[in-house]
Enzyme design. Sequence first.
Site, mmCIF file in Angstrom:
data_model
loop_
_atom_site.group_PDB
_atom_site.id
_atom_site.type_symbol
_atom_site.label_atom_id
_atom_site.label_comp_id
_atom_site.label_asym_id
_atom_site.label_seq_id
_atom_site.Cartn_x
_atom_site.Cartn_y
_atom_site.Cartn_z
ATOM 1 N N CYS A 60 -1.685 1.307 -4.177
ATOM 2 C CA CYS A 60 -0.362 1.916 -4.357
ATOM 3 C C CYS A 60 -0.213 2.504 -5.757
ATOM 4 O O CYS A 60 0.814 3.069 -6.094
ATOM 5 C CB CYS A 60 0.759 0.917 -4.072
ATOM 6 S SG CYS A 60 0.850 -0.461 -5.209
ATOM 7 N N CYS A 88 3.543 0.318 -8.264
ATOM 8 C CA CYS A 88 3.754 -1.120 -8.108
ATOM 9 C C CYS A 88 4.279 -1.711 -9.412
ATOM 10 O O CYS A 88 3.607 -1.630 -10.427
ATOM 11 C CB CYS A 88 2.456 -1.813 -7.719
ATOM 12 S SG CYS A 88 1.796 -1.249 -6.149
ATOM 13 N N CYS A 143 0.870 -1.174 0.000
ATOM 14 C CA CYS A 143 0.000 0.000 0.000
ATOM 15 C C CYS A 143 0.911 1.229 0.000
ATOM 16 O O CYS A 143 2.132 1.089 0.002
ATOM 17 C CB CYS A 143 -0.991 -0.004 1.155
ATOM 18 S SG CYS A 143 -0.296 0.170 2.799
#
Length: 135
Positions: free
Chosen positions: A85, A89, A11
């Site tokens: 996120c 990512c 996250c």
Amino acid sequence: MSDKPSVLFVCVHNAGRSQMAAGWLRHLAGDTVEVRSAGSAPAETVNPAAVQAMAEAGIDITDQTPKLLEYETAESSDVIVTMGCGDACPVFPGKRYEDWKLDDPAGQGVDAVRPIRDDIRTRVEKLLAELRPTA
């Protein structure tokens, strides 16, 4: 995937959702799964409301520290679970990805975090059943 799969929870701040998910997976899987968590912009400490909510469930995450998402960590993980996120990512071919839409506990009190904690537990239990279908 090896005999001991690795799961990475990601996250933004690695202070709430991903820490709670990692705590649940460590608690439920024991040493059968390698548990990792990271954030695209990690906070300095774990969210106190997340710590309190997990403590109420009998899980201590006070020893956890938010970590920066490293390319190598993602690359070497079997399952990557993202929780807001965004584009930070990395995507690797052949990896299993899940994106869990969860409310962000940042800045919220424990009353607001408890339902997030419980939702995460349900999702972690489902993930674990898929990783260990005979368990």
